[in-house]
Design an enzyme around this catalytic site. Structure first.
Site, PDB file in Angstrom:
ATOM      1  N   THR A 228      -1.340  -3.367  19.100  1.00  0.00           N
ATOM      2  CA  THR A 228      -0.769  -1.958  19.703  1.00  0.00           C
ATOM      3  C   THR A 228      -0.945  -2.328  20.769  1.00  0.00           C
ATOM      4  O   THR A 228      -2.426  -2.453  21.735  1.00  0.00           O
ATOM      5  CB  THR A 228      -1.422  -1.056  19.057  1.00  0.00           C
ATOM      6  OG1 THR A 228      -1.370   0.318  19.623  1.00  0.00           O
ATOM      7  CG2 THR A 228      -2.584  -1.390  18.910  1.00  0.00           C
ATOM      8  N   ASP A 229      -0.857  -1.164  21.665  1.00  0.00           N
ATOM      9  CA  ASP A 229      -0.981  -0.241  23.462  1.00  0.00           C
ATOM     10  C   ASP A 229      -2.400   0.533  23.212  1.00  0.00           C
ATOM     11  O   ASP A 229      -3.638   0.863  24.052  1.00  0.00           O
ATOM     12  CB  ASP A 229      -0.203   0.093  23.936  1.00  0.00           C
ATOM     13  CG  ASP A 229       0.228   1.292  23.706  1.00  0.00           C
ATOM     14  OD1 ASP A 229       0.217   1.778  22.511  1.00  0.00           O
ATOM     15  OD2 ASP A 229       0.598   2.554  24.249  1.00  0.00           O
TER      16      ASP A 229
ATOM     17  N   PRO B 255     -10.388  14.129  16.408  1.00  0.00           N
ATOM     18  CA  PRO B 255     -11.528  13.621  17.314  1.00  0.00           C
ATOM     19  C   PRO B 255     -11.591  12.760  18.102  1.00  0.00           C
ATOM     20  O   PRO B 255     -10.263  12.100  17.582  1.00  0.00           O
ATOM     21  CB  PRO B 255     -12.601  13.752  16.225  1.00  0.00           C
ATOM     22  CG  PRO B 255     -11.904  13.545  15.193  1.00  0.00           C
ATOM     23  CD  PRO B 255     -10.405  14.181  15.730  1.00  0.00           C
TER      24      PRO B 255
ATOM     25  N   TYR C  42      -8.855   2.583  14.312  1.00  0.00           N
ATOM     26  CA  TYR C  42      -7.581   1.770  13.724  1.00  0.00           C
ATOM     27  C   TYR C  42      -7.692   0.679  15.122  1.00  0.00           C
ATOM     28  O   TYR C  42      -8.075  -0.067  14.958  1.00  0.00           O
ATOM     29  CB  TYR C  42      -6.771   3.213  14.169  1.00  0.00           C
ATOM     30  CG  TYR C  42      -5.457   2.683  14.316  1.00  0.00           C
ATOM     31  CD1 TYR C  42      -4.839   1.672  13.499  1.00  0.00           C
ATOM     32  CD2 TYR C  42      -4.197   2.469  15.290  1.00  0.00           C
ATOM     33  CE1 TYR C  42      -3.183   0.532  13.638  1.00  0.00           C
ATOM     34  CE2 TYR C  42      -3.369   2.305  16.207  1.00  0.00           C
ATOM     35  CZ  TYR C  42      -2.761   1.377  15.129  1.00  0.00           C
ATOM     36  OH  TYR C  42      -1.505   0.399  14.982  1.00  0.00           O
TER      37      TYR C  42
ATOM     38  N   THR D 214       1.153  -1.002  -0.459  1.00  0.00           N
ATOM     39  CA  THR D 214      -0.367   0.059  -0.053  1.00  0.00           C
ATOM     40  C   THR D 214       1.228   1.357  -0.221  1.00  0.00           C
ATOM     41  O   THR D 214       2.313   1.103   0.304  1.00  0.00           O
ATOM     42  CB  THR D 214      -0.961   0.065   1.436  1.00  0.00           C
ATOM     43  OG1 THR D 214      -0.217   0.224   2.230  1.00  0.00           O
ATOM     44  CG2 THR D 214      -1.693  -0.818   1.444  1.00  0.00           C
TER      45      THR D 214
ATOM     46  N   SER E 157      -9.997  -1.922  15.235  1.00  0.00           N
ATOM     47  CA  SER E 157      -9.594  -2.968  14.454  1.00  0.00           C
ATOM     48  C   SER E 157      -8.449  -3.386  15.210  1.00  0.00           C
ATOM     49  O   SER E 157      -9.165  -4.373  14.689  1.00  0.00           O
ATOM     50  CB  SER E 157      -9.944  -2.410  13.373  1.00  0.00           C
ATOM     51  OG  SER E 157      -8.442  -1.156  13.315  1.00  0.00           O
TER      52      SER E 157
HETATM   53  N1  LIG Z   1       3.634   2.065  14.141  1.00  0.00           N
HETATM   54  C1  LIG Z   1       3.583   2.715  16.081  1.00  0.00           C
HETATM   55  O1  LIG Z   1       4.116   2.842  16.850  1.00  0.00           O
HETATM   56  C2  LIG Z   1       2.771   1.008  16.217  1.00  0.00           C
HETATM   57  C3  LIG Z   1       3.098   0.325  17.701  1.00  0.00           C
HETATM   58  C4  LIG Z   1       2.660  -0.393  18.217  1.00  0.00           C
HETATM   59  C5  LIG Z   1       2.148  -1.074  17.003  1.00  0.00           C
HETATM   60  N2  LIG Z   1       1.757  -1.341  15.596  1.00  0.00           N
HETATM   61  C6  LIG Z   1       1.453  -2.444  14.865  1.00  0.00           C
HETATM   62  O2  LIG Z   1       2.072  -3.154  14.039  1.00  0.00           O
HETATM   63  C7  LIG Z   1       1.872  -3.130  12.724  1.00  0.00           C
HETATM   64  C8  LIG Z   1       2.976  -2.443  11.646  1.00  0.00           C
HETATM   65  O3  LIG Z   1       2.886  -0.861  11.798  1.00  0.00           O
HETATM   66  P1  LIG Z   1       3.849   0.015  11.159  1.00  0.00           P
HETATM   67  O4  LIG Z   1       4.273   1.207  11.954  1.00  0.00           O
HETATM   68  O5  LIG Z   1       4.548  -0.534  10.617  1.00  0.00           O
HETATM   69  O6  LIG Z   1       2.556   0.403   9.853  1.00  0.00           O
HETATM   70  P2  LIG Z   1       3.286   0.841   8.842  1.00  0.00           P
HETATM   71  O7  LIG Z   1       2.003   1.594   7.435  1.00  0.00           O
HETATM   72  O8  LIG Z   1       3.702   0.877   8.203  1.00  0.00           O
HETATM   73  O9  LIG Z   1       3.243  -1.189   7.639  1.00  0.00           O
HETATM   74  C9  LIG Z   1       2.258  -1.227   7.296  1.00  0.00           C
HETATM   75  C10 LIG Z   1       2.492  -2.660   6.160  1.00  0.00           C
HETATM   76  O10 LIG Z   1       1.437  -3.448   5.975  1.00  0.00           O
HETATM   77  C11 LIG Z   1       1.516  -3.448   4.427  1.00  0.00           C
HETATM   78  N3  LIG Z   1      -0.183  -3.949   4.162  1.00  0.00           N
HETATM   79  C12 LIG Z   1      -1.178  -2.989   4.343  1.00  0.00           C
HETATM   80  N4  LIG Z   1      -2.267  -3.650   3.851  1.00  0.00           N
HETATM   81  C13 LIG Z   1      -1.686  -5.025   3.236  1.00  0.00           C
HETATM   82  C14 LIG Z   1      -2.553  -5.502   3.140  1.00  0.00           C
HETATM   83  N5  LIG Z   1      -3.605  -6.200   3.019  1.00  0.00           N
HETATM   84  N6  LIG Z   1      -1.801  -6.597   2.206  1.00  0.00           N
HETATM   85  C15 LIG Z   1      -0.542  -7.560   2.740  1.00  0.00           C
HETATM   86  N7  LIG Z   1      -0.048  -6.426   3.331  1.00  0.00           N
HETATM   87  C16 LIG Z   1      -1.224  -5.121   3.644  1.00  0.00           C
HETATM   88  C17 LIG Z   1       1.707  -2.183   4.053  1.00  0.00           C
HETATM   89  O11 LIG Z   1       2.329  -1.448   2.696  1.00  0.00           O
HETATM   90  C18 LIG Z   1       2.965  -1.621   4.759  1.00  0.00           C
HETATM   91  O12 LIG Z   1       4.064  -2.049   4.412  1.00  0.00           O
HETATM   92  C19 LIG Z   1       0.444  -2.941  12.481  1.00  0.00           C
HETATM   93  O13 LIG Z   1       0.610  -3.837  12.349  1.00  0.00           O
HETATM   94  C20 LIG Z   1       0.072  -1.647  13.643  1.00  0.00           C
HETATM   95  O14 LIG Z   1      -0.907  -2.242  14.254  1.00  0.00           O
HETATM   96  C21 LIG Z   1       2.471  -0.293  15.349  1.00  0.00           C
END
Ligand SMILES: NC(=O)c1ccc[n+]([C@@H]2O[C@H](COP(=O)([O-])OP(=O)(O)OC[C@H]3O[C@@H](n4cnc5c(N)ncnc54)[C@H](O)[C@@H]3O)[C@@H](O)[C@H]2O)c1
Length: 350
Positions: free
Chosen positions: A133-134, A290, A159, A35, A162
């Site tokens: 995530t927290d 919001p 978010y 994406t 979900s």
């Molecule tokens: N960023 C944070 O601070 C944080 C903290 C805790 C947990 N998380 C969790 O860690 C995970 C990664 O977070 P991030 O910040 O790297 O997110 P990000 O948005 O940078 O990366 C998400 C990746 O998932 C891919 N993706 C999205 N939809 C997809 C689909 N339908 N099929 C296959 N690939 C798909 C995207 O192409 C992208 O490479 C997530 O599950 C998020 O909820 C993030």
């Protein structure tokens, strides 16, 4: 081990892939839809390794997922693929429901059938690690409270709702079908290769261009910041050493108000990229988001006690490294900001 990492082209997923290829002898299959948040330019070095394979697949596409499991025969799944940006979830929740809930369900089903077909030791060793995530816990009330693994879920945004939903599905697949799952809930990450729509890279890049630094409300929202490479190490520890069916909270013990983070960035930029201006003068306060949660903070004592993980970076060391990384990688940022990282992989000339 061969690890199937979903979302491996994203911010945290790419840190996980870099950790595995750089620090272990394991192989990685990076499964990502690519994406807007997926960027293979975060994995230039790793893509040359014979222990790395990329599959451009949507986790909602069951037939494609079955092909990937059949072809690569993974020993474990680390599931990071998600829609991850809260503001986007408010503007358009549909993609969050589709990927985070339906996609996780589809992946669970394909993993379950694959795991059922494994035999002996390979079946016993298989793991499905769900990365969350927290934010599923919602807001904290008092300054002393921390999210523990027992905190009730109370998500506030499309978010986090979900992600909460996907966590429940993963636990149900453990309780109902015995799928050997692990769940981790982590606080806000920061560090290299973070997409420039998120707070820290947005502030750094806007400041360098002399643009306003938009802070929601008074900027008094508190987040617990963790350097992304510390998260990647924690995730590898959990998938290799965690106890099946358990949840581990991961956090950096670094509670900061958003405005404090922005001030720190401005001061570091004044030191590392002086431009004859006080970067703090660029701060502008904008209408709050919001449903904005005021405070998140993680109790990470379980993963420390049971798996011996602690973060290497303090906020001060990690944020300095992060600013230095952005200053040294402005080309990566420019290619994200002008869209060329996407156009070129689609074969569209600039
Ligand atoms: N960023 C944070 O601070 C944080 C903290 C805790 C947990 N998380 C969790 O860690 C995970 C990664 O977070 P991030 O910040 O790297 O997110 P990000 O948005 O940078 O990366 C998400 C990746 O998932 C891919 N993706 C999205 N939809 C997809 C689909 N339908 N099929 C296959 N690939 C798909 C995207 O192409 C992208 O490479 C997530 O599950 C998020 O909820 C993030």
């Amino acid at each position: 081990m061969k690890l199937l990492v979903t979302g491996g082209a994203g911010f945290i997923g790419s840190a996980v892939v870099r950790h595995i290829i750089g620090n272990t002898g394991d192989s990685v299959v990076n499964l990502d839809k690519l994406t807007y948040a997926g960027n293979l330019e975060s994995l230039v070095k790793e893509s040359g390794s014979n222990r790395y394979t990329f599959e451009q697949v949507d986790i909602c596409d069951r037939a494609e997922l079955e092909r990937v499991f059949e072809t690569h025969q993974p020993d474990a799944v680390m599931h990071l693929a998600a829609e991850s940006h809260v503001d986007r979830s408010i503007d358009g929740p549909a993609a969050f429901i589709e990927t985070n809930i339906v996609g996780t369900y589809t992946l669970l089903e394909v993993a379950r059938h694959y795991w059922n077909g494994l035999a002996g030791d390979r079946k016993g060793a298989f793991r499905f690690h769900h990365i969350s995530t927290d934010e599923v816990y919602g807001d904290l009330e008092g300054p002393e409270d921390l999210f523990t693994e027992q905190t009730s879920y109370a998500p506030s945004s499309p978010y986090s709702a979900s992600k909460a939903s996907s966590d429940h599905l993963v636990r149900a697949w453990y309780r109902t079908y015995g799928l050997p799952v692990l769940v981790t809930n982590c606080s806000n990450n920061y560090g290299p290769y973070h997409f420039p729509e998120k707070l820290i890279p947005l502030m750094i890049l806007n400041a360098l261009e002399g643009k306003p630094l938009p802070v929601y409300g008074k900027g008094d929202q508190v987040r617990d910041w963790l350097y992304v490479d510390d998260h990647a190490r924690a995730l590898y520890k959990v998938v290799t050493e965690g106890v099946i069916g358990e949840t581990y909270n991961i956090g950096g013990h670094n509670e900061k108000q958003n405005i404090e983070v922005v001030h720190t960035l401005c001061d570091l930029l004044t030191e590392l990229a002086p431009a004859g201006r006080n970067y703090r003068d660029l701060i502008t306060h904008v209408a709050d988001r919001p449903g904005h949660d005021l405070r998140y903070a993680i109790d990470a004592s379980k993963i420390q006690r049971e798996l011996g993980w602690t973060p290497d970076e303090t906020f001060e060391s990690g944020i300095r490294k992060t600013v230095q990384w952005y200053l040294g990688n402005l080309d990566w940022c420019r290619r994200v900001q002008d869209g060329s990282y996407q156009r070129e992989r689609l074969g569209v000339s600039e």
